[in-house]
Design a protein around this motif. Structure first.
Motif, PDB file in Angstrom:
ATOM      1  N   UNK A   1      15.391 -29.295 -15.980  1.00 24.21           N
ATOM      2  CA  UNK A   1      13.944 -29.294 -16.201  1.00 24.21           C
ATOM      3  C   UNK A   1      13.566 -30.422 -17.148  1.00 24.21           C
ATOM      4  N   UNK A   2      12.461 -31.092 -16.861  1.00 22.86           N
ATOM      5  CA  UNK A   2      11.994 -32.182 -17.729  1.00 22.86           C
ATOM      6  C   UNK A   2      11.206 -31.583 -18.901  1.00 22.86           C
ATOM      7  N   UNK A   3      11.566 -31.991 -20.104  1.00 24.78           N
ATOM      8  CA  UNK A   3      10.876 -31.519 -21.311  1.00 24.78           C
ATOM      9  C   UNK A   3       9.823 -32.557 -21.696  1.00 24.78           C
ATOM     10  N   UNK A   4       8.574 -32.097 -21.799  1.00 32.14           N
ATOM     11  CA  UNK A   4       7.472 -33.005 -22.160  1.00 32.14           C
ATOM     12  C   UNK A   4       6.779 -32.478 -23.406  1.00 32.14           C
ATOM     13  N   UNK A   5       5.823 -33.252 -23.919  1.00 37.57           N
ATOM     14  CA  UNK A   5       5.131 -32.870 -25.147  1.00 37.57           C
ATOM     15  C   UNK A   5       3.952 -31.948 -24.899  1.00 37.57           C
ATOM     16  N   UNK A   6       3.448 -31.909 -23.679  1.00 41.20           N
ATOM     17  CA  UNK A   6       2.238 -31.150 -23.385  1.00 41.20           C
ATOM     18  C   UNK A   6       2.258 -30.751 -21.915  1.00 41.20           C
ATOM     19  N   UNK A   7       2.126 -29.452 -21.640  1.00 35.71           N
ATOM     20  CA  UNK A   7       2.291 -28.981 -20.263  1.00 35.71           C
ATOM     21  C   UNK A   7       1.121 -29.374 -19.366  1.00 35.71           C
ATOM     22  N   UNK A   8      -0.096 -29.473 -19.923  1.00 39.95           N
ATOM     23  CA  UNK A   8      -1.280 -29.792 -19.125  1.00 39.95           C
ATOM     24  C   UNK A   8      -1.512 -31.301 -19.014  1.00 39.95           C
TER      25      UNK A   8
ATOM     26  N   UNK B   1       0.683 -34.254 -20.236  1.00 37.81           N
ATOM     27  CA  UNK B   1       1.847 -34.870 -20.892  1.00 37.81           C
ATOM     28  C   UNK B   1       1.633 -36.348 -21.200  1.00 37.81           C
ATOM     29  N   UNK B   2       2.110 -36.742 -22.381  1.00 39.70           N
ATOM     30  CA  UNK B   2       2.061 -38.150 -22.795  1.00 39.70           C
ATOM     31  C   UNK B   2       3.434 -38.688 -23.165  1.00 39.70           C
ATOM     32  N   UNK B   3       4.411 -37.780 -23.224  1.00 40.26           N
ATOM     33  CA  UNK B   3       5.748 -38.187 -23.647  1.00 40.26           C
ATOM     34  C   UNK B   3       6.802 -37.332 -22.978  1.00 40.26           C
ATOM     35  N   UNK B   4       7.874 -37.980 -22.511  1.00 41.51           N
ATOM     36  CA  UNK B   4       9.031 -37.266 -21.979  1.00 41.51           C
ATOM     37  C   UNK B   4      10.046 -37.127 -23.104  1.00 41.51           C
ATOM     38  N   UNK B   5      10.406 -35.882 -23.452  1.00 44.82           N
ATOM     39  CA  UNK B   5      11.362 -35.643 -24.522  1.00 44.82           C
ATOM     40  C   UNK B   5      12.789 -35.775 -24.009  1.00 44.82           C
ATOM     41  N   UNK B   6      13.018 -35.319 -22.775  1.00 46.82           N
ATOM     42  CA  UNK B   6      14.359 -35.393 -22.215  1.00 46.82           C
ATOM     43  C   UNK B   6      14.532 -34.399 -21.089  1.00 46.82           C
ATOM     44  N   UNK B   7      15.796 -34.068 -20.806  1.00 48.85           N
ATOM     45  CA  UNK B   7      16.132 -33.124 -19.744  1.00 48.85           C
ATOM     46  C   UNK B   7      16.809 -31.903 -20.362  1.00 48.85           C
ATOM     47  N   UNK B   8      16.331 -30.712 -20.009  1.00 53.62           N
ATOM     48  CA  UNK B   8      16.909 -29.477 -20.536  1.00 53.62           C
ATOM     49  C   UNK B   8      18.315 -29.267 -19.996  1.00 53.62           C
ATOM     50  N   UNK B   9      19.186 -28.740 -20.880  1.00 53.56           N
ATOM     51  CA  UNK B   9      20.563 -28.459 -20.435  1.00 53.56           C
ATOM     52  C   UNK B   9      20.737 -27.001 -20.008  1.00 53.56           C
TER      53      UNK B   9
ATOM     54  N   UNK C   1      19.775 -37.007 -10.171  1.00 57.48           N
ATOM     55  CA  UNK C   1      18.604 -36.155  -9.963  1.00 57.48           C
ATOM     56  C   UNK C   1      17.785 -36.032 -11.246  1.00 57.48           C
ATOM     57  N   UNK C   2      18.474 -35.925 -12.384  1.00 55.70           N
ATOM     58  CA  UNK C   2      17.787 -35.855 -13.683  1.00 55.70           C
ATOM     59  C   UNK C   2      16.978 -37.131 -13.926  1.00 55.70           C
ATOM     60  N   UNK C   3      17.615 -38.270 -13.691  1.00 60.73           N
ATOM     61  CA  UNK C   3      16.941 -39.559 -13.943  1.00 60.73           C
ATOM     62  C   UNK C   3      15.748 -39.726 -13.007  1.00 60.73           C
ATOM     63  N   UNK C   4      15.895 -39.231 -11.796  1.00 58.40           N
ATOM     64  CA  UNK C   4      14.800 -39.315 -10.827  1.00 58.40           C
ATOM     65  C   UNK C   4      13.602 -38.482 -11.298  1.00 58.40           C
ATOM     66  N   UNK C   5      13.881 -37.288 -11.825  1.00 48.90           N
ATOM     67  CA  UNK C   5      12.787 -36.439 -12.329  1.00 48.90           C
ATOM     68  C   UNK C   5      12.082 -37.106 -13.508  1.00 48.90           C
ATOM     69  N   UNK C   6      12.861 -37.690 -14.402  1.00 48.95           N
ATOM     70  CA  UNK C   6      12.265 -38.382 -15.548  1.00 48.95           C
ATOM     71  C   UNK C   6      11.366 -39.518 -15.068  1.00 48.95           C
ATOM     72  N   UNK C   7      11.849 -40.262 -14.088  1.00 51.25           N
ATOM     73  CA  UNK C   7      11.075 -41.381 -13.544  1.00 51.25           C
ATOM     74  C   UNK C   7       9.745 -40.898 -12.966  1.00 51.25           C
ATOM     75  N   UNK C   8       9.787 -39.795 -12.212  1.00 51.06           N
ATOM     76  CA  UNK C   8       8.571 -39.272 -11.586  1.00 51.06           C
ATOM     77  C   UNK C   8       7.541 -38.846 -12.631  1.00 51.06           C
TER      78      UNK C   8
END
Length: 336
Positions: free
Chosen positions: A289-296, A298-306, A320-327
């Motif tokens: 799952x992609x971790x962001x700063x704001x669910x509605x 988002x302005x920042x990607x924090x990372x990928x949940x483990x 797949x993780x990198x692809x999600x971050x890119x999207x």
């Protein structure tokens, strides 16, 4: 004056403000069945305050203000056989009920008062806390964490030892340990004396040796010190103050603050953005799952949940993780 006339008078005052509320609390001490307390105002909000220890008076007050005020703040701490919250939940149909913990507001007020008096520098300061109950224990812990040397004075040495040992168990490792008052040197003068007793201090003479010309004395329990003690302190120009809990009034309104509402509506939670699972605000996401700063918004990607409450390091990211971050970054870039 009948209760209804008193309530009408308070409501008439509230009509002058954009936002209206009432606060109902009780006390562990013996008190009147119904009592009006000082009004409180902050910004465009006004609050009528009542101390109620009688169910009939409580129901009459709740029914009178239901729908007339925006919020009804209820003391959730049950200090009497009367359960304020249970009665409010059964009675209120229109206004919004919000629970408050007056003890926490009292601690916040005391903390702010001391920080103000000491210019927010409690390092190496000496503080005597009179009392071994809820409030005394909380403020003792708070001030020790602010690096003050705290000494507890109870009704007997056995209680002092029990409380200090208990509090020291969970203090941070390098925090000055809390001690009993008999561990302070009589030649030392303390910076602050705080009393949080349920009644009057009976052996006031024991604290005279450690009170200096610059000591600050706080009556947190209200009427904890005798008239003679107060007059003596005033005669030698020692600052003695009764704690006014209006200091921390914004703390009471925290649950209704716009920032809190925004956090739960827009920041915290889980969602899908362009088919990609995202979480924010501390919500623990599944692996990938992609971790962001704001669910509605988002302005920042924090990372990928483990999937374990943590964030994957770069070496752990799959394609797949990198692809999600890119999207998600592409969505953020387009939105900006």
């Amino acid at each position: 004056m009948e209760i209804k006339n008193i309530l009408q008078k308070e409501l008439s005052n509230l009509q002058n403000y954009t936002h209206k509320s009432i606060m109902i609390s009780t006390t562990a001490k013996h008190a009147l069945a119904f009592r009006v307390l000082p009004r409180r105002t902050i910004s465009r909000m006004s609050m009528a305050c009542f101390m109620i220890n009688d169910k009939n008076s409580l129901e009459e007050t709740l029914s009178f203000f239901d729908g007339e005020v925006d919020y009804i703040y209820i003391d959730i701490e049950q200090k009497q056989d009367l359960n304020l919250f249970k009665t409010a939940r059964e009675t209120i149909k229109k206004s919004k009920i919000e629970t408050v913990k007056p003890n926490d507001i009292t601690v916040e007020s005391c903390d702010l008062l001391i920080r103000y008096f000491l210019n927010d520098d409690l390092y190496d300061k000496k503080v005597i806390v009179i009392g071994t109950g809820n409030l005394a224990s909380k403020i003792a812990t708070r001030l020790a964490e602010r690096q003050a040397h705290v000494y507890i004075k109870g009704r007997n040495n056995e209680k002092e030892i029990t409380v200090t040992e208990a509090l020291n168990i969970f203090l941070p490792k390098h925090t000055p340990i809390i001690k009993t008052m008999n561990q302070i040197q009589e030649t030392e003068k303390v910076d602050v004396v705080i009393s949080f007793l349920s009644g009057q201090l009976t052996n006031e003479e024991t604290i005279f040796p450690v009170i200096g010309e610059n000591s600050f004395i706080i009556d947190g329990g209200i009427n904890n010190f005798s008239n003679d003690f107060i007059q003596h302190m005033l005669s030698v120009n020692i600052n003695i103050t009764r704690l006014d809990t209006r200091i921390a009034l914004p703390y009471q309104f925290l649950s209704t603050h716009d920032h809190i509402h925004t956090f739960f509506k827009e920041v915290y939670g889980q969602a899908f953005i362009k088919g990609v699972p995202v979480v924010a605000g501390g919500y623990i996401g599944a692996d990938g799952t992609v971790i962001v700063d704001n669910i509605k918004h988002p302005n920042q990607v924090i990372g990928i949940a483990d999937g374990l409450g943590g964030v994957k390091v770069s070496e752990q990211l799959s394609e797949a993780d990198r692809s999600r971050i890119y999207e998600i970054k592409k969505v953020i870039s387009t939105s900006n």
